[in-house]
Design an enzyme around this catalytic site. Structure first.
Site, short mmCIF file in Angstrom:
data_model
loop_
_atom_site.label_atom_id
_atom_site.label_comp_id
_atom_site.label_asym_id
_atom_site.label_seq_id
_atom_site.Cartn_x
_atom_site.Cartn_y
_atom_site.Cartn_z
CG MET A 153 -1.86 1.18 1.31
SD MET A 153 -3.00 1.22 -0.10
CE MET A 153 -3.42 2.95 -0.12
CD GLU A 210 2.24 -0.39 -3.61
OE1 GLU A 210 1.57 0.61 -3.26
OE2 GLU A 210 1.74 -1.38 -4.15
#
Length: 881
Positions: free
Chosen positions: A285, A318
């Site tokens: 994330m 990411e």
């Protein structure tokens, strides 16, 4: 605003229209979040203090905050307490009487709940040393599980986090710590500097006795200024011996250099921490300044080149988000692709250019695009620019279409407008919309300016339609076998509109000849296909090639339907195709044919067993062994499976001796063999793995050991002595991997009473020791489904009755894991597909639950579609014997 926003319960599912009304009304200035995590190590403590101070303006004088809480003690509006009974309704705090001529300050004091589902603030206890670890995961809407906020991407603000925890812990958030105070009770409080404006879903907190390795990236900017970025890589202390932090920091530094040059916009988030955390629901994330990754990327067993490449690709993915998604963010989840498609494409590009991995695009073709093709052929397919009416829909839109199809289409876009125009458009987009929110039109405008091309038709064709385009080469020959006419044809139907799929493609078409076992490209032509077909004049006047390969360079997004001669060549001579990218494209299209029941599973299985051992790309080889096992269990006719398993067992055992000891190919083969052995084959090899002695010199690492114990259990050979050995191995090395493997093995035993207990455990998400975590739940479900269709059929009636209660009472993550994990996918085709009991039950459930929540119906539709494909493939396999 309250006149247009009804108060209702339950109200966790924020709607798009509600979010739009709130965004039009609110200007959010800043937020301060104080979390006291001092009690986290006390497993009896279910919650922790959360205090949020929000400063914002409201045009209407009324709004609501989002906060999923255990309790709310106080809400102060401009210093005055309000009636909680009137204001707090489930996950919302309604505010009225706000000032309209100046900013308001609202302070919410409450208690937030520790999570075991990976949503919100997840708490994990390390079974090796008993230490407690915390981390947050908020996308798309779980920040409200930790602090009060406006939980939507287009209400950005600056956050300042203050964290309290044990004095020995590592406490971190998005920005660096600017103050640290130690207390006499053994705790400390750290204050982080305020963030730039960001959305709530990318805020982050990390807390626990993490192992931390630090580094520094120095970047010289275009104006000569030096930018220094502090880096950190963290993992659980018990994993420190396995943590290759130097490689992670080196990859991070390479990525930062590459993206600075590509985007010509300085990294805007100060520090760059990479935290590898347990029981993570995602791969990673993109929280700016504190990126979280699954700790499966901390390799405790032999890691193949493919695993290292995948980790590098995730790091680059990411990092691309630091610009696409964090700096410039979509207004609402309809445009999720504006970050995920871009990160998937740009991340793979960075992995190819900025690292030492040379097969990034090959792996993308074999794995990521295969994921996209599966999702795009589901009844729940949707355009890349999707219709997302609420948060439940958003939660399920992190799929193969939004990621991999979108990335494939962007790769085609770069071919369509040119890589320089694409780069220039991205640079202008960041400069114009920094710290803001955008939609599709904003990026298209940047593209039109950079390329000079009208992008509206391209966007309509690629981004606003659904379904997989298919390509084939049609040709005619004369009596001598010479091609007299040839054309590249595009076909397919948009499953939503029912219209023909006609998309613009810039691609290459290759012709190959077979000589001495080798398939060599003899000609290649660049083609721009704008309609239904285009002539391939370069083939005319020549004999039919052994192989004609549309999309030879994997430039576009399309499944290939091979002409009969090309398919026959591939099935018999795929080992002769040595160029990795075309080879991956061919394997992927043959796999789609199996799934589409136009190629029988036994022919594909035979091709893998005959040719896969020559594939040197570790990523593609892993994909092929996975497809081998799946084809046998789900796509081959039931009466053929035993014979196919025996042949596969024999061939894979031969590969163990053929491959170099400890090589990627040998370890991948050994792991595949252990999974194959769940059906009772390769018993001697599995016994040798468990004993730690084998004539093939296969290093038995943690993963292979536990795969072997699971095979022993599933095949009914886990006797008392073996069971004692398994538990002793878990006690000797009590890792989370071992704990969950034991769960899977015990649930895999082919015993009706064991299955009963496992089924109940998953449905309740708890066992005799208490509530399960997300990973423990999935490990139990995985073991339960390892069994014959006859053994598991008795649970189907209970399953259909439990679906709706599970969805209504569990979090989205848990409900999804339970419903998908227990779905009766493993079916043996007996008569026709229409006679299958599970399929009929699925149809009945959907007919009776037309009013079920859209997110639940999506799960059920997709599971049914997979079952239908399985039964159709089995029928084709049977008819092709």
């Amino acid at each position: 605003m309250v006149d247009t926003l009804e108060r209702y319960a339950p109200n966790e599912n924020l709607r798009r229209d509600e979010a739009a009304l709130r965004a039009a009304d609110i200007t959010w200035h800043f937020a301060e979040v104080q979390l006291d995590l001092s009690n986290a190590a006390d497993q009896d403590a279910t919650s922790y203090p959360s205090v949020t101070t929000l400063n914002f303006s409201s045009a209407s004088g009324q709004t609501f905050l989002d906060f999923i809480h255990e309790s709310v003690q106080e809400v102060l509006v401009n210093g005055s307490p309000i009636d909680l009974n009137e204001a707090v309704l489930d996950s919302r705090i309604y505010l009225t009487g706000l000032l309209t001529d100046t900013a308001n300050t609202v302070r919410v004091t409450g208690r937030a709940i520790y999570s075991r589902s990976g949503e919100g603030l997840h708490r994990f206890v390390d079974p090796q040393d008993g230490e407690t670890y915390l981390y947050t995961q908020f996308e798309p809407s779980e920040a409200r599980r930790v602090f009060a906020c406006f939980e939507q991407p287009d209400l950005k603000t600056s956050y300042r986090f203050t964290l309290t925890g044990p004095s020995a812990w590592h406490l971190a958030s998005n920005q660096p710590i600017v103050d640290e105070v130690f207390h006499e009770n053994g705790t400390k409080t750290v204050v982080c500097s305020p963030t730039p404006k960001i959305s709530s879903y990318i805020t982050a907190v990390l807390a626990g006795p993490y192992h931390v390795v630090r580094g520094e990236h120095v970047q010289e900017l275009a104006d000569g200024e030096e930018l220094v970025i502090d880096m950190a890589a963290t993992c659980r202390a018990s994993l420190a011996e396995h943590f290759d932090s130097e490689e992670i920091l080196e990859l991070t530094s390479r990525g930062l250099s590459y993206f600075h040059e590509l985007f010509d916009y300085p990294y805007p988030w100060g520090k760059y921490d990479s935290a590898f955390v347990p029981e993570y629901n995602l791969g990673a994330m993109e929280n700016p300044g504190l990126v979280t990754f699954t700790e499966r990327y901390v390799f405790t067993s032999h890691a193949t080149e493919a695993q290292h490449e995948q980790r590098a690709n995730t790091i680059m993915h990411e990092m691309a988000h630091m610009w696409f998604g964090d700096l410039v963010t979509m207004k609402w989840w309809d445009d999720l692709w504006l970050k995920e498609s871009f990160a998937d494409y740009i991340g793979t590009l960075a992995n190819d250019v900025a690292t030492d991995f040379t097969t990034a695009w090959t792996t993308f073709a074999a794995r990521r695009k295969a994921w996209a093709y599966v999702a795009d052929q589901m009844p729940t397919t949707h355009p890349i620019v999707a219709d997302i009416p609420d948060l439940l829909a958003a939660d399920q839109n992190f799929d193969g279409i939004t990621y991999a199809k979108g990335a494939s289409v962007l790769k085609q876009l770069a071919a369509f407008v040119g890589e320089e125009a694409f780069r220039d458009a991205a640079r202008a987009y960041f400069r114009k919309h920094a710290y803001g929110n955008t939609s599709l039109d904003d990026f298209l405008q940047a593209l039109e300016t950079a390329s000079g091309r009208d992008m509206s038709q391209w966007a309509d064709a690629w981004l606003k339609t659904s379904g997989v385009p298919k390509l084939r080469v049609d040709y005619t020959t004369d009596e001598t076998g010479t091609i007299t006419e040839a054309s590249l044809v595009q076909f397919g139907t948009d499953p939503i509109t029912g219209e023909a799929i006609l998309r613009p493609h810039v691609l290459s078409v290759g012709a190959y000849e077979l000589a001495e076992g080798k398939l060599a490209r003899t000609e290649v032509a660049s083609v721009e296909l704008t309609g239904e077909s285009i002539s391939l004049d370069f083939l005319v006047g020549k004999p039919v090639p052994a192989l004609i390969l549309p999309n030879d360079g994997d430039e576009t997004y399309a499944v290939i339907e091979f002409d009969p001669a090309s398919r026959a060549t591939l099935l018999g001579s795929l080992s002769g195709l040595t160029d990795s990218l075309p080879r991956a494209t061919c394997w992927a299209s043959l796999w789609d044919a199996v799934r589409s029941a136009t190629l029988d599973a036994q022919s594909y299985i035979g091709a893998i067993l005959d040719h896969a051992h020559t594939v040197s790309d570790a990523g593609v080889f892993t994909v092929l062994t996975d497809q081998l096992l799946h084809s046998i269990s789900f796509y081959a006719a039931p009466e053929l499976r035993e014979q196919l398993r025996l042949r596969a067992s024999s061939v894979l055992t031969g590969w163990l001796a053929q491959f170099e000891a400890g090589s990627d190919q040998q370890m991948t083969t050994a792991r595949a063999l252990a999974r194959l052995a769940r059906a009772g084959v390769a018993s001697e090899v599995i016994d040798a793995f468990i004993a730690g002695e084998n004539s093939y010199q296969v290093p038995v690492d943690e993963q292979l050991l536990w795969d072997s114990y699971i095979a022993l259990a599933a095949s009914g050979r886990l006797d008392e002595a073996a069971r004692a050995g398994m538990h002793e191995a878990a006690k000797a090395n009590p890792t989370s991997v071992a704990q969950n493997a034991v769960r899977t093995a015990m649930a895999a035993l082919p015993d009706a009473q064991v299955k009963e207990q496992a089924f109940d455990t998953v449905l309740m998400a708890r066992d005799e020791h208490g509530s399960l975590s997300n990973d423990a739940l999935s490990a139990t479900a995985a073991g339960f489904t390892m069994g014959s269709a006859a053994l598991l059929s008795g649970f189907e009636e209970r399953y259909w009755a439990a679906i709706l209660p599970v969805f209504e009472t569990m979090s989205m993550e848990f409900a999804t894991r339970v419903i998908r994990g227990l779905y009766p996918q493993a079916q043996d085709l007996e008569g026709s597909a229409e006679d299958n009991k599970a399929l009929n039950a699925a149809n009945t459930w959907l007919e009776r639950h037309e009013g079920a929540p859209g997110a639940l119906k999506r799960i059920m539709l997709e599971e049914r579609a997979s079952l239908q494909r399985s039964l159709a493939a089995q029928a084709h396999s049977r008819n092709s014997r």
